[in-house]
Design an enzyme around this catalytic site. Structure first.
Site, PDB file in Angstrom:
ATOM      1  N   LYS A  22       0.833  -1.214   0.000  1.00 60.67           N
ATOM      2  CA  LYS A  22       0.000   0.000   0.000  1.00 60.67           C
ATOM      3  C   LYS A  22       0.865   1.262   0.000  1.00 60.67           C
ATOM      4  O   LYS A  22       0.685   2.160  -0.817  1.00 60.67           O
ATOM      5  CB  LYS A  22      -0.902   0.027   1.239  1.00 60.67           C
ATOM      6  CG  LYS A  22      -1.589   1.368   1.459  1.00 60.67           C
ATOM      7  CD  LYS A  22      -2.394   1.415   2.737  1.00 60.67           C
ATOM      8  CE  LYS A  22      -1.626   1.770   3.975  1.00 60.67           C
ATOM      9  NZ  LYS A  22      -1.501   3.212   4.268  1.00 60.67           N
ATOM     10  N   ASN A  23       1.821   1.301   0.936  1.00 57.22           N
ATOM     11  CA  ASN A  23       2.610   2.531   1.076  1.00 57.22           C
ATOM     12  C   ASN A  23       3.633   2.703  -0.045  1.00 57.22           C
ATOM     13  O   ASN A  23       4.254   3.755  -0.158  1.00 57.22           O
ATOM     14  CB  ASN A  23       3.296   2.568   2.451  1.00 57.22           C
ATOM     15  CG  ASN A  23       2.272   2.742   3.564  1.00 57.22           C
ATOM     16  OD1 ASN A  23       1.129   3.129   3.309  1.00 57.22           O
ATOM     17  ND2 ASN A  23       2.665   2.438   4.788  1.00 57.22           N
ATOM     18  N   CYS A 116      -4.747   7.797   9.265  1.00 59.43           N
ATOM     19  CA  CYS A 116      -4.919   7.310  10.638  1.00 59.43           C
ATOM     20  C   CYS A 116      -4.544   8.404  11.631  1.00 59.43           C
ATOM     21  O   CYS A 116      -3.574   9.135  11.427  1.00 59.43           O
ATOM     22  CB  CYS A 116      -4.027   6.101  10.888  1.00 59.43           C
ATOM     23  SG  CYS A 116      -4.559   4.623  10.017  1.00 59.43           S
ATOM     24  N   ARG A 121       0.212  14.946  12.704  1.00 55.38           N
ATOM     25  CA  ARG A 121       0.901  14.528  11.471  1.00 55.38           C
ATOM     26  C   ARG A 121       1.030  15.752  10.562  1.00 55.38           C
ATOM     27  O   ARG A 121       0.330  15.876   9.560  1.00 55.38           O
ATOM     28  CB  ARG A 121       0.135  13.379  10.794  1.00 55.38           C
ATOM     29  CG  ARG A 121       0.112  12.119  11.646  1.00 55.38           C
ATOM     30  CD  ARG A 121      -0.574  10.959  10.953  1.00 55.38           C
ATOM     31  NE  ARG A 121       0.269  10.325   9.959  1.00 55.38           N
ATOM     32  CZ  ARG A 121      -0.117   9.296   9.200  1.00 55.38           C
ATOM     33  NH1 ARG A 121      -1.339   8.816   9.335  1.00 55.38           N
ATOM     34  NH2 ARG A 121       0.691   8.768   8.311  1.00 55.38           N
ATOM     35  N   ASP A 305       4.727   0.702  12.064  1.00 53.54           N
ATOM     36  CA  ASP A 305       3.490   0.069  11.587  1.00 53.54           C
ATOM     37  C   ASP A 305       3.340  -1.369  12.107  1.00 53.54           C
ATOM     38  O   ASP A 305       2.229  -1.899  12.155  1.00 53.54           O
ATOM     39  CB  ASP A 305       3.453   0.040  10.050  1.00 53.54           C
ATOM     40  CG  ASP A 305       3.298   1.431   9.460  1.00 53.54           C
ATOM     41  OD1 ASP A 305       2.965   2.364  10.210  1.00 53.54           O
ATOM     42  OD2 ASP A 305       3.521   1.578   8.245  1.00 53.54           O
ATOM     43  N   ARG A 397      -8.529  -0.013   4.401  1.00 51.08           N
ATOM     44  CA  ARG A 397      -7.624   0.950   3.764  1.00 51.08           C
ATOM     45  C   ARG A 397      -6.302   0.295   3.372  1.00 51.08           C
ATOM     46  O   ARG A 397      -5.618   0.775   2.463  1.00 51.08           O
ATOM     47  CB  ARG A 397      -7.345   2.123   4.720  1.00 51.08           C
ATOM     48  CG  ARG A 397      -8.587   2.968   4.960  1.00 51.08           C
ATOM     49  CD  ARG A 397      -8.279   4.225   5.738  1.00 51.08           C
ATOM     50  NE  ARG A 397      -6.972   4.696   5.367  1.00 51.08           N
ATOM     51  CZ  ARG A 397      -6.034   5.084   6.223  1.00 51.08           C
ATOM     52  NH1 ARG A 397      -6.269   5.079   7.499  1.00 51.08           N
ATOM     53  NH2 ARG A 397      -4.876   5.486   5.789  1.00 51.08           N
TER      54      ARG A 397
HETATM   55  C1  EPZ Z   1       4.393   6.819   6.278  1.00 50.75           C
HETATM   56  O1  EPZ Z   1       3.650   7.895   6.825  1.00 50.75           O
HETATM   57  C2  EPZ Z   1       3.446   5.654   6.200  1.00 50.75           C
HETATM   58  N1  EPZ Z   1       2.311   6.021   5.380  1.00 50.75           N
HETATM   59  C3  EPZ Z   1       2.982   5.268   7.596  1.00 50.75           C
HETATM   60  O2  EPZ Z   1       2.182   4.113   7.482  1.00 50.75           O
HETATM   61  C4  EPZ Z   1       4.184   4.958   8.455  1.00 50.75           C
HETATM   62  O3  EPZ Z   1       3.761   4.705   9.771  1.00 50.75           O
HETATM   63  C5  EPZ Z   1       5.155   6.134   8.447  1.00 50.75           C
HETATM   64  O4  EPZ Z   1       5.512   6.478   7.089  1.00 50.75           O
HETATM   65  C6  EPZ Z   1       6.450   5.854   9.207  1.00 50.75           C
HETATM   66  O5  EPZ Z   1       7.073   4.735   8.665  1.00 50.75           O
HETATM   67  C7  EPZ Z   1       2.420   6.029   4.067  1.00 50.75           C
HETATM   68  O6  EPZ Z   1       3.457   5.733   3.476  1.00 50.75           O
HETATM   69  C8  EPZ Z   1       1.197   6.373   3.316  1.00 50.75           C
HETATM   70  P1  EPZ Z   1       6.478  10.232   8.184  1.00 50.75           P
HETATM   71  P2  EPZ Z   1       4.196   9.371   6.763  1.00 50.75           P
HETATM   72  O7  EPZ Z   1       6.353  11.485   7.420  1.00 50.75           O
HETATM   73  O8  EPZ Z   1       4.951   9.560   5.507  1.00 50.75           O
HETATM   74  C9  EPZ Z   1       6.781  13.700  11.439  1.00 50.75           C
HETATM   75  C10 EPZ Z   1       0.279   2.771   7.760  1.00 50.75           C
HETATM   76  O9  EPZ Z   1      -0.242   2.240   8.768  1.00 50.75           O
HETATM   77  N2  EPZ Z   1       6.591  14.659  10.328  1.00 50.75           N
HETATM   78  O10 EPZ Z   1       7.684   9.388   7.981  1.00 50.75           O
HETATM   79  O11 EPZ Z   1       3.050  10.253   7.063  1.00 50.75           O
HETATM   80  C11 EPZ Z   1       5.506  12.914  11.727  1.00 50.75           C
HETATM   81  O12 EPZ Z   1       4.626  13.639  12.528  1.00 50.75           O
HETATM   82  C12 EPZ Z   1       0.783   4.189   7.820  1.00 50.75           C
HETATM   83  O13 EPZ Z   1       0.386   2.198   6.671  1.00 50.75           O
HETATM   84  C13 EPZ Z   1       6.712  16.015  10.568  1.00 50.75           C
HETATM   85  O14 EPZ Z   1       6.978  16.439  11.680  1.00 50.75           O
HETATM   86  O15 EPZ Z   1       5.179   9.341   7.992  1.00 50.75           O
HETATM   87  C14 EPZ Z   1       6.050  11.668  12.379  1.00 50.75           C
HETATM   88  O16 EPZ Z   1       6.265  11.898  13.751  1.00 50.75           O
HETATM   89  C15 EPZ Z   1       0.462   4.850   9.133  1.00 50.75           C
HETATM   90  N3  EPZ Z   1       6.522  16.875   9.525  1.00 50.75           N
HETATM   91  C16 EPZ Z   1       7.396  11.461  11.708  1.00 50.75           C
HETATM   92  O17 EPZ Z   1       7.690  12.699  11.049  1.00 50.75           O
HETATM   93  C17 EPZ Z   1       6.253  16.440   8.265  1.00 50.75           C
HETATM   94  O18 EPZ Z   1       6.102  17.288   7.360  1.00 50.75           O
HETATM   95  C18 EPZ Z   1       7.426  10.378  10.631  1.00 50.75           C
HETATM   96  O19 EPZ Z   1       6.353  10.581   9.725  1.00 50.75           O
HETATM   97  C19 EPZ Z   1       6.143  15.067   8.028  1.00 50.75           C
HETATM   98  C20 EPZ Z   1       6.319  14.181   9.083  1.00 50.75           C
END
Ligand code: EPZ
Length: 441
Positions: A22-23, A116, A121, A305, A397
């Site tokens: 998915k991701n 989620c 986020r 995850d 999802r």
């Molecule tokens: C991706 O989310 C995945 N989703 C998530 O999977 C996964 O948990 C996550 O990466 C971490 O591996 C998809 O790929 C669609 P991040 P993403 O940006 O990209 C902070 C699932 O269950 N952050 O790496 O949204 C954020 O708050 C989902 O399949 C900022 O501060 O995750 C978090 O604490 C859930 N500012 C950390 O970075 C930003 O602009 C990591 O988030 C972006 C992120």
């Protein structure tokens, strides 16, 4: 209102083919916007998030379809650069269209993405990356409006290794003029896979999957076809289900290398693991032991995850397991439902302490997010009696046919779609799940 009716204490035996990621698929679909021709993505699961991405592409003017596991997008005509709030809110990955849309049209209008609820986020890193490439970013009437005559390659330093921000920066850079060097990049396998598709589209990409990614903009190929990588979190889900239920399960269409931290934890728990190039077999006979302390972190650390899933497996392991969640602030939302099933879990801030080996029992519970919902399925497989699980929109999802696949390897699991049958109602209201007839398997 759909529900899963799960009868626990049945071992899993057999083979499950793992779906495409998915991701991984969602940013691949977003990359199709950079092409003035056709992009085909194979190994694409049928998920509500994939359908949301198709709806976004169609709204923007593309022809897009999912047929027999392949997504085909014809982006010859992109007629709109605005994604309405109703489409943005359907999933987190709607934000992934920002970079390619801006590169393609010179303007993009979006609102906050859904997804989620795992704590805050923000998308500040995504926006900072667009600004670094020359975009003007403003907020107007609750929307984010980004404009750029032409994006220009530039250095982008990510303050933390965000998966989504790395992907969005790569996508925007692929449509920009000149060279972009992204440092502090996330190293998840899905980023490596995005680099592979961009390369097929004629973009020069180096280092995707490492902390420094170089992208020389310019999509040249009018046609690109790519097979999405296997879903490592779906694979982790089925392995944790096998750990929870016992038995012997083989996963096909998977990549054991991308599963290393999860396999290491299951190995510490006493599961007998065998891997080949694209399969993993887990045999779980007899009691498991605690894997010790599990700390989530960016790849190649233990994936956030998979944390709820390993927690479900740890419930039947002897000893105490500590979880430290380092990625999201609010990723223990599955704990109250696990407690309703008898689990002994203490949560404090970003830490959770699981006392394993306590008997679990079926209960009527609700999924509150995607992976937390899947963890409830795994726990229900280990529980005595019947679990009645709702909130399946979260699970849909990210998992294609979760119930059907688990049923095919012996789980007592049945999906009830639509109105609840009359026979399950009493005059006072609903019967408790434990009082129901066992689900047919
Ligand atoms: C991706 O989310 C995945 N989703 C998530 O999977 C996964 O948990 C996550 O990466 C971490 O591996 C998809 O790929 C669609 P991040 P993403 O940006 O990209 C902070 C699932 O269950 N952050 O790496 O949204 C954020 O708050 C989902 O399949 C900022 O501060 O995750 C978090 O604490 C859930 N500012 C950390 O970075 C930003 O602009 C990591 O988030 C972006 C992120």
């Amino acid at each position: 209102m759909s529900r899963l009716i799960i009868t626990g204490k049945r071992e899993l035996h057999g083979e499950i083919p793992v779906q495409g990621a998915k991701n991984g698929v969602l940013p691949l679909m977003a990359s199709s916007l950079l092409s003035h021709g056709v992009t085909v993505i194979d190994n694409c699961p049928d998920l509500t998030d994939v359908r949301a991405a198709l709806d976004i592409l169609r709204h923007l003017g593309c022809r897009a379809a999912l047929e027999k596991g392949a997504v085909t997008v014809d982006a010859s005509d992109v007629t709109c650069c605005e994604i309405p709030d109703a489409l943005m809110r359907r999933m987190r990955s709607s934000v992934m269209f920002l970079g390619p849309l801006l590169a393609r049209c010179g303007r993009a209008v979006i609102t906050a993405p859904g997804g989620c609820e795992l704590g805050p986020r923000p998308i500040d890193l995504h926006l900072a990356a667009m600004a670094a490439l020359g975009a003007d970013v403003r907020e107007e009437d609750g929307s984010l409006v980004l404009t750029a005559g032409r994006l220009t390659g530039a250095p982008i330093r990510l303050a933390l290794p965000s998966v989504g921000a790395t992907e969005n920066a790569m996508l925007a850079a692929a449509g920009a003029e000149g060279v972009t060097v992204i440092t502090g990049a996330a190293r998840e396998p899905e980023i490596r896979d995005l680099g592979a598709l961009l390369t097929k589209m004629g973009v020069r990409v180096h280092g995707a999957g490492t902390s420094t990614v170089t992208v020389e903009g310019g999509v040249k190929a009018p046609f690109a076809r790519h097979r999405a990588l296997p879903d490592r979190i779906a694979a982790a889900t089925y392995l944790c289900c096998a750990a929870a239920a016992g038995g012997e399960l083989t996963l096909t269409n998977t990549d054991p290398d991308d599963l290393r931290p999860v396999l290491a934890a299951l190995d510490r728990m006493g599961a007998a693991l065998k891997t080949t190039g694209d399969t993993v077999t887990a045999a779980v006979h007899g009691p498991l032991r605690s894997p010790g302390t599990v700390v989530t972190g960016p790849h190649p650390g233990f994936p956030t995850d998979a944390q709820p899933l390993l927690m479900a497996a740890a419930l039947r392991a002897e000893g105490t397991t500590a979880f430290v969640e380092n990625i999201f602030e609010n990723r223990f939302r599955h704990v109250p439902a696990l407690r309703a099933m008898g689990a002994d879990i203490a949560v404090e801030g970003r830490g959770a302490l699981v006392r394993g080996g306590v008997p679990l029992h079926g209960a009527r519970v609700e999924a509150t997010d995607l992976r937390g919902g899947a963890a409830l399925v795994a726990a229900a497989l280990a529980a005595e009696g019947v679990t009645d699980l709702g909130g399946l929109a979260h699970i849909d999802r990210g998992y294609e046919n979760l119930a059907g696949l688990l049923h095919s390897v012996g789980a007592g699991i049945e999906r009830i779609d639509g109105k609840e049958p009359e026979r399950w109602k009493t005059t006072e209201g609903r019967k408790t799940p434990a009082a129901r007839e066992p689900a047919s398997t």
